[in-house]
Design an enzyme around this catalytic site. Structure first.
Site, PDB file in Angstrom:
ATOM      1  N   ASP A 150       1.805  -0.236  11.547  1.00 56.22           N
ATOM      2  CA  ASP A 150       1.823  -1.433  12.202  1.00 56.22           C
ATOM      3  C   ASP A 150       3.044  -2.369  11.786  1.00 56.22           C
ATOM      4  OD1 ASP A 150       1.624  -1.565   9.263  1.00 56.22           O
ATOM      5  OD2 ASP A 150       0.167  -3.306   9.315  1.00 56.22           O
ATOM      6  N   GLY A 165       1.104  -1.260   0.010  1.00 55.09           N
ATOM      7  CA  GLY A 165       0.049  -0.128   0.055  1.00 55.09           C
ATOM      8  C   GLY A 165       0.906   1.163   0.058  1.00 55.09           C
TER       9      GLY A 165
HETATM   10  P1  ADP Z   1       2.269  -3.993   2.868  1.00 59.31           P
HETATM   11  O1  ADP Z   1       3.703  -4.154   2.319  1.00 59.31           O
HETATM   12  O2  ADP Z   1       1.889  -2.703   2.441  1.00 59.31           O
HETATM   13  O3  ADP Z   1       2.201  -4.890   4.090  1.00 59.31           O
HETATM   14  P2  ADP Z   1       1.438  -6.276   1.350  1.00 59.31           P
HETATM   15  O4  ADP Z   1       1.060  -7.134   2.387  1.00 59.31           O
HETATM   16  O5  ADP Z   1       0.384  -6.240  -0.084  1.00 59.31           O
HETATM   17  O6  ADP Z   1       1.411  -4.905   1.609  1.00 59.31           O
HETATM   18  O7  ADP Z   1       2.833  -6.831   0.682  1.00 59.31           O
HETATM   19  C1  ADP Z   1       3.308  -6.230  -0.408  1.00 59.31           C
HETATM   20  C2  ADP Z   1       3.998  -7.150  -1.395  1.00 59.31           C
HETATM   21  O8  ADP Z   1       4.963  -7.702  -0.552  1.00 59.31           O
HETATM   22  C3  ADP Z   1       3.062  -8.188  -1.799  1.00 59.31           C
HETATM   23  O9  ADP Z   1       2.447  -7.983  -3.041  1.00 59.31           O
HETATM   24  C4  ADP Z   1       4.074  -9.618  -2.086  1.00 59.31           C
HETATM   25  O10 ADP Z   1       4.738  -9.173  -3.308  1.00 59.31           O
HETATM   26  C5  ADP Z   1       5.395  -9.323  -1.225  1.00 59.31           C
HETATM   27  N1  ADP Z   1       5.013 -10.123  -0.107  1.00 59.31           N
HETATM   28  C6  ADP Z   1       4.089 -10.284   1.059  1.00 59.31           C
HETATM   29  N2  ADP Z   1       4.027 -11.261   1.616  1.00 59.31           N
HETATM   30  C7  ADP Z   1       5.280 -11.836   1.207  1.00 59.31           C
HETATM   31  C8  ADP Z   1       5.682 -13.244   1.956  1.00 59.31           C
HETATM   32  N3  ADP Z   1       5.234 -14.049   2.444  1.00 59.31           N
HETATM   33  N4  ADP Z   1       6.818 -13.665   0.925  1.00 59.31           N
HETATM   34  C9  ADP Z   1       7.261 -12.783  -0.117  1.00 59.31           C
HETATM   35  N5  ADP Z   1       6.753 -11.813  -0.568  1.00 59.31           N
HETATM   36  C10 ADP Z   1       5.835 -11.311   0.223  1.00 59.31           C
END
Ligand code: ADP
Length: 319
Positions: free
Chosen positions: A129, A11
Site C-alpha cells: 500500500d 508492521g
Molecule cells: P507502517 O509503517 O507499517 O505503516 P505504522 O502506521 O504503525 O506502521 O507506523 C509505524 C511508526 O511510524 C509509528 O509507530 C510511528 O512511530 C511512526 N509514525 C506513524 N505515523 C507518523 C506520523 N504522522 N508522524 C510521525 N511518525 C509517525
C-alpha cells in the site's frame, strides 16, 4: 557522508532482514560506517543504536521478521520526541537514516526530513500500500502464504460443500486480496476497492449454487466487516454451512521468497547509492523492473496507487 543509520518500523514483513543486509553490505563496500537502530523509532528515541559490521548481517537473508526489531511508537508524532531522536543520531555522528517500513513509517521519515535530517524510505510491508512502487518488500512472500491457505481451504470446503470466507491482510489496500484470490481461484473478491454489497454477494453465491458449484471461496480484505457475522448471514440465507477464517499474522511470517530477497537487496543497496549521491528525503521503489526514487513528501501527499481495474475484470471473467 560517512555514517548511516538503518531501522525497521511498523508492521514487519519478510525480506526486511535482506533489506538491512543490503544497506549494511553496500555501505561497507563503499567505505561507510553503518549503525543499526533497534525497535524502530522507539529505539531511536531511546538511543538504542549499535554499530553493525559484515557479520551482523550474516545468515539473515533467508529469515523472516526483522532482527533489528520493530515497534509501534505513536509518540514519534510529537516534535520534541523527534528532536531527541535527531540529537541521538548526531551523538553517534550519523549523517543520514534509512527507514524500512510502511506508509506510517514513511510519515516519520518525512517529518525528520522536514526538520532537516536526511532520510531514505524503503517500502517494507506485506500490504503493498505504499505509493511510488509496483511492489513492496514482503508482499509477494505474503501472497504465497495466502495462496497456500486458500488451497487448503479449497480442499476441505470442496469435501464438505461448504462456503469459506478468508480474511486477508492489507489494511486499506486490496492488492494482496485481489492477487491471492486470482492465484487461488477464489469465486468472490471483496476489497476496499470493490466495496461490500451483501445482497449482491448473496445473489452471486446463489447463482453459483444453481450452476452446481460444490464450494465457494470468498476472499475479503481485513477491516471491511466482521467476517463471522458475514458467514452467519450467508449461512442463514443459503442454508449452506459457511465458515470464516482469519489468516492474521501468519501472513507476516516465513522465509522471504527469491523475489523479495532480490528486491530487498536491490533497494537496500540503492538507498546507500542515493545517500552517497547526496539525495535525502527520497523513497525507493521498483517500477517496470527499474529502481526509482521519488520525493518522500510528494509520495505521501500526492501519489496514489493505481487500482488494478483490469485484474478485477479478469477475476470476474474467470470465475
Ligand atoms: P507502517 O509503517 O507499517 O505503516 P505504522 O502506521 O504503525 O506502521 O507506523 C509505524 C511508526 O511510524 C509509528 O509507530 C510511528 O512511530 C511512526 N509514525 C506513524 N505515523 C507518523 C506520523 N504522522 N508522524 C510521525 N511518525 C509517525
Amino acid at each position: 557522508i560517512k555514517k548511516i543509520g538503518v531501522l525497521t518500523s511498523g508492521g514487519d514483513a519478510p525480506g526486511m532482514n535482506a533489506a538491512v543486509r543490503g544497506v549494511v553490505r553496500m555501505a561497507l563496500s563503499e567505505g561507510l560506517e553503518v549503525y543499526g537502530i533497534y525497535d524502530g523509532y522507539q529505539g531511536l528515541h531511546q538511543n538504542r543504536i549499535e554499530k553493525l559490521d559484515r557479520k551482523s548481517v550474516s545468515d539473515v537473508i533467508n529469515k523472516g521478521g526483522t532482527f533489528l526489531g520493530s515497534a509501534r511508537f505513536p509518540e514519534f508524532k510529537e516534535e520534541h520526541v523527534r528532536e531527541q531522536a535527531i540529537e541521538n543520531l548526531k551523538l553517534h555522528g550519523i549523517d543520514a537514516l534509512v527507514v524500512i517500513g510502511g506508509d506510517g513509517s514513511y510519515m516519520g521519515a518525512k517529518k525528520l526530513t522536514e526538520m532537516g535530517y536526511p532520510c531514505i524510505g524503503l517500502p517494507g510491508t506485506i500490504d503493498n500500500d505504499v505509493a511510488g512502487t509496483d511492489y513492496t518488500i514482503g508482499y509477494l512472500t505474503a501472497m504465497n502464504t495466502v495462496i497456500d491457505a486458500i488451497d487448503r481451504l479449497r480442499d476441505t470446503s470442496s469435501s464438505h460443500q461448504r462456503i469459506s470466507i478468508v480474511e486477508v491482510m492489507g489494511r486499506h489496500c486490496g492488492d494482496l486480496t485481489l492477487m491471492s484470490a486470482i492465484a487461488g481461484g477464489c469465486e468472490y473478491i471483496i476489497t476496499p476497492e470493490t466495496g461490500l454489497n451483501k445482497e449482491n454477494l448473496l445473489e452471486k453465491i446463489k447463482e453459483g449454487i444453481d450452476k452446481g458449484k460444490k464450494h465457494a471461496i470468498i476472499a475479503i480484505t481485513e477491516l471491511m466487516t466482521d467476517v463471522n457475522e458475514l458467514a452467519k448471514y450467508i449461512e442463514d440465507q443459503t442454508g449452506r454451512e459457511t465458515r470464516a477464517t482469519v489468516l492474521g499474522h501468519i501472513q507476516r511470517g516465513g522465509q522471504p521468497t527469491a523475489f523479495d530477497r532480490i528486491l530487498a537487496s536491490r533497494m537496500g543497496a540503492y538507498a546507500v547509492e542515493l545517500l552517497m549521491e547526496g539525495h535525502g528525503g527520497r523513497c525507493v521503489g521498483i517500477q517496470n523492473e527499474q529502481m526509482v526514487h521519488h520525493d518522500i513528501i510528494d509520495a505521501i501527499e500526492n501519489m496514489r496507487r493505481p487500482v488494478r481495474t483490469e485484474l478485477y475484470t479478469l477475476a470476474e471473467k474467470l470465475f
